[in-house]
Design an enzyme around this catalytic site. Structure first.
Site, PDB file in Angstrom:
ATOM      1  CG  ASP A 203      -1.890   1.069   1.321  1.00 21.52           C
ATOM      2  OD1 ASP A 203      -2.729   1.165   0.409  1.00 21.52           O
ATOM      3  OD2 ASP A 203      -1.857   1.839   2.306  1.00 21.52           O
ATOM      4  CD  GLU A 266      -2.304   2.364  -3.381  1.00 24.97           C
ATOM      5  OE1 GLU A 266      -3.434   2.823  -3.640  1.00 24.97           O
ATOM      6  OE2 GLU A 266      -1.836   2.323  -2.226  1.00 24.97           O
TER       7      GLU A 266
END
Length: 537
Positions: A203, A266
């Protein structure tokens, strides 16, 4: 699970599951791990190769799992560690890989590390987070803004300092300049890899390192009123710092110590900065997620340009990837329109590189309108009324026409789409011309035609709403013709050659048709053709 194929992620098709919304087996209206196990045969029949799970770790759920209070546990709302072990075993038995969402940039403010860190200025874990003195008169340390609205600095009365949070104040950022923090997260990675997890999607990986001097971010001269307020400044000093690449190399070393694992990042950055995350000599993330198709204008020329720019920017031997939807962006069927959703599917599954599907896109799920009293997303609650809410793309999977769409025996945590009684897996599986059967056909062709996986990508000149490209290598070249408009259009043989055989139309009604001279495309139609032998040279 066969660990001999170290590059399975190059030829695999990934599928993202938002666990709260996939399948509930405990009748609490929230999806769970046992529900995922129950639906594994569906995923196997769809043809995908790897499942990426959004976070399932213990969390106060301020940001629905992206605020983690224990990196090596399972939140009771999703089940138990025994359930997770059963999921890994069941997925691997079916030949499916499992990827976890790693959230290393920040923890929950309820994580024991942060509770210790905020307990006093001289606690050994104080430097595990980012603490700074404010300026005079209660002014935060600098002008950095939270992506979820307001200052990115929260004042802690007890210790008289501010801590940094790029997202919610309940999500304090870890200090990745501290070697102890790094090693603690690497141990978390080893824990899950040791259980058999096949890799991680990391993330907000570009956020991990911040400017050592905490300089003010410059204003954004292109900010437009009505956009999220954090866009008023450019994140020059709060993200994408050069030292982040050292961290990613270290993460990659952790995953490389285990056979056949993958590291995905990401990253929302311009292409020339995105591709740096592959690392020198490809020592970084194997797949820095490419979100270009989420952000570009949906037109033939815009998409052609995005593909060309991306292919040109890729480092030598770097493997491309493409994404059409995720848990943070409006559903593709609503972004491009239901008729174009089929064309988008053909595009995603015939480009060079690894595709990632988002649950429900294969049945054409739309963005669901969320009434103010039903809003769950903290981003929408903090910055209401400008359309940033993410609940509409996180609604429950539509399995059948029974109450609650076969997702749960109870009222679901988010409302279902109004059309679930028509647009659901059971109905669409029975309809030979459905978008679900299109996805199955596209994935099956991708699996059977090496040209579509490892073959070269070559754009072919086209006009208007038509997009043409060729995939060649490992067999006869494949030509893909996409009509991104609603009006019929024709493509002449000078562009595509004579005697091509249609392998698939997005309407699933032209397989085996021979194209002599002119290819006629209906509005919102895409076709995939095998080039005739005399045209292939």
């Amino acid at each position: 699970m066969d660990r001999s194929d170290g590059e399975w992620w190059r030829h695999g098709v990934f599928y993202q599951i938002y666990p709260r919304s996939f399948q509930d087996t405990s009748a609490d209206g929230i999806g769970d791990i046992r529900g995922i196990i129950e639906r594994l045969p569906y995923l196997k029949a769809l043809g995908i190769d790897a499942i990426w799970l959004s976070p399932i770790f213990p969390s106060p759920m301020a940001d629905f799992g992206y605020d983690i209070s224990d990196y090596t546990g399972i939140d009771p709302v999703f089940g138990t560690m025994a359930d997770f072990d059963a999921l890994i075993e069941a997925a691997h038995d079916l030949g499916l890989r499992l990827i976890l969402d790693l959230v290393p940039n920040h923890t929950s403010d309820q994580h024991p590390w942060f509770i210790e860190s905020r307990s006093s200025r001289d606690n050994p874990k104080r430097d595990w987070y980012i603490w700074r003195d404010g300026k005079a008169d209660g002014v935060p340390p600098n002008n950095w803004l939270s992506e979820f609205g307001g200052s990115a600095w929260a004042y802690d009365e007890a210790s008289g300092q501010y801590y940094y949070h790029a997202f919610l104040r309940e999500q304090p950022d870890l200090n990745w300049r501290n070697p102890e923090v790094r090693e603690a997260i690497y141990e978390v990675m080893r824990f899950w890899l040791g259980k058999g997890v096949d890799g991680f999607r990391v993330d907000v990986i570009w956020h991990l390192i911040k400017d050592a001097e905490f300089r003010d971010n410059p204003p954004n001269p292109h900010y437009v009123e009505g956009r999220p307020p954090h866009e008023k400044i450019l994140t020059q000093y709060s993200t994408d710092q050069p030292e982040v690449h050292e961290v990613i190399v270290e993460m990659r070393r952790v995953t490389d110590a285990f056979d056949a694992r993958v590291l995905i990042g990401e990253i929302y950055l311009p292409l020339h900065r995105l591709v740096a995350y592959y690392g020198n000599d490809l020592s970084g993330a194997q797949m820095p997620f490419n979100f270009a198709l989420l952000q570009t204008l949906w037109s033939a020329r815009s998409i052609e340009r995005i593909i060309a720019d991306y292919e040109k920017a890729l480092p030598e031997r770097a493997w491309p990837n493409w994404v059409l939807g995720n848990h943070d962006r409006p559903r593709v069927a609503s972004r491009v329109g239901q008729p174009q959703a089929r064309v988008a599917a053909m595009l995603l599954l015939t480009l060079r590189g690894t595709p990632t599907l988002y649950y429900g896109d294969e049945i054409g799920m739309r963005q669901v309108a969320i009434a103010p009293e039903q809003v769950r997303d903290p981003f929408e609650k903090n910055v209401p009324g400008i359309g940033v809410g993410r609940d509409g793309c996180r609604t429950p999977m539509q399995w059948d026409a029974t109450a609650h769409a076969g997702f749960s025996q109870a009222a679901p945590w988010l409302p279902l789409a109004d059309d679930f009684r028509q647009d659901n897996v059971a109905n669409l599986e029975a309809d030979s011309g459905s978008i679900l059967n299109l996805y199955k056909a596209l994935i099956a062709l991708r699996r059977s035609l090496p040209q579509l996986v490892g073959g070269a990508y070559e754009a072919v000149a086209a006009q208007g709403d038509i997009m043409l490209y060729r995939r060649s290598g490992g067999g006869k070249p494949i030509v893909i013709a996409l009509n991104l408009g609603a009006e019929p259009a024709s493509v002449t043989s000078s562009a595509i050659g004579f005697g091509n055989e249609i392998l698939l139309s997005t309407f699933l009604d032209r397989t085996g048709e021979r194209v002599e001279g002119v290819l006629d495309l209906r509005g919102n139609e895409g076709v995939m053709m095998m080039m005739a032998p005399d045209q292939a040279g």
